[in-house]
Design an enzyme around this catalytic site. Structure first.
Site, PDB file in Angstrom:
ATOM      1  CE  LYS A   9     -66.884 108.446 112.418  1.00  0.00           C
ATOM      2  NZ  LYS A   9     -66.958 109.925 112.532  1.00  0.00           N
ATOM      3  CG  LEU A  98     -72.448 108.823 108.632  1.00  0.00           C
ATOM      4  CD1 LEU A  98     -73.610 108.331 107.767  1.00  0.00           C
ATOM      5  CD2 LEU A  98     -72.916 109.065 110.062  1.00  0.00           C
ATOM      6  CG  ASP A 135     -62.410 107.567 112.375  1.00  0.00           C
ATOM      7  OD1 ASP A 135     -61.868 108.048 113.391  1.00  0.00           O
ATOM      8  OD2 ASP A 135     -63.168 108.212 111.630  1.00  0.00           O
TER       9      ASP A 135
END
Length: 280
Positions: A9, A98, A135
């Protein structure tokens, strides 16, 4: 054995609104999955052990690994005792902003839910995921999202344009905890709203903002240099993702993005990837 893809991401914007009483920070972020993947292979084994293998990289194994904890959490919720082999083919850089570990955990939750026929909803899986990391729910949600709270309150964002990104990782591992500990909070912003898009690249570029970048750049000036190199290779804008050290550039077309990634991959110790949004 069954295999699943776990995408990376980026944070198109990341605003830190304040520190909470529980020690976490209140955030407002636009998050998007992109087409750089770890591959997660799951197979049931005899006994009750959960084993994690990741060739070629030093990662926490056993119950110290977030993917193993995800498997145990799902087994506990379902009242199941099973042995499991988790094999991670790691392509997403580690400690790089990420979300690779969170994505791996989310993929294990979703994969085991399918393999065992548990029928848990995305909401139920997200409830388990947030216990593992802020996340994790985003990767279960599977949409571009405006994330608030600690990043766990998600609202779908529609209309993001079909841009390309080049991710550049210089091989530096950055501790998210260290970045937040050294963040100097500024005055709170109460005018942030879910962004709306009509489909232009400029709308993405205008949103680029990361409150964590100043902390990481102060310690690792190379991040600022990478941003300038991306702009020099045709990026419309560039930003550090998450707490770093990965930097991404926004590109209008795939040819320019791929050429930039090839150029930057030639630098010693750097990895660069031309990627597209993942929206399903």
């Amino acid at each position: 054995m069954e295999s699943f893809l776990a995408p990376a991401k980026i944070n198109i914007c990341l605003h830190v609104l304040g520190r909470r009483e529980d020690g976490y920070h209140e955030l407002a972020m636009l998050m998007q999955r992109v087409s750089l993947y770890d591959r997660i292979s799951l197979s049931f084994i005899e006994g009750n052990d959960i084993r994690v293998q990741c060739d070629g990289l030093t990662l926490p194994l056993g119950q110290k690994n977030i993917a193993a904890r995800a498997a145990q959490a799902l087994f506990d919720r379902a009242g199941i005792r099973r042995g499991l082999d988790i094999v991670i083919e790691k392509n997403i850089p580690v400690a790089a902003g990420l979300g690779g570990g969170s994505s791996d955990a989310a993929t294990v939750l979703m994969g085991l839910n399918d393999m065992l026929g548990l029928g848990l909803s995305a909401t139920q899986l997200m409830q388990e995921g947030v216990k593992l990391g802020a996340d994790v729910p985003f990767f279960i949600y599977k949409h571009p999202a405006w994330a608030t709270g600690i990043g766990d309150k998600l609202q779908e964002v529609e209309g993001l344009p079909p841009v390309w990104y080049v991710l550049v990782n210089p091989g530096l591992e950055v501790s998210t905890a260290w970045v937040y500990q050294n963040l100097r909070l500024t005055s709170a912003r109460d005018n942030l709203r879910i962004p709306r898009f009509s489909g232009t690249v400029d709308e993405v570029v205008e949103l680029l903002h990361n409150d964590l970048e100043t902390v990481t750049v102060e310690r690792f000036p190379l991040i600022g240099e990478i941003k300038q190199q991306l702009l020099g290779l045709g990026a419309r804008g560039a930003l550090m993702s998450g707490s770093g050290s990965t930097v991404f550039g926004v590109f209008s077309d795939g040819d320019t993005a791929r050429a930039a990634a090839e150029n930057l991959s030639s630098r010693s110790g750097w990895r660069a990837f031309a990627v597209e949004p993942v929206n399903d």
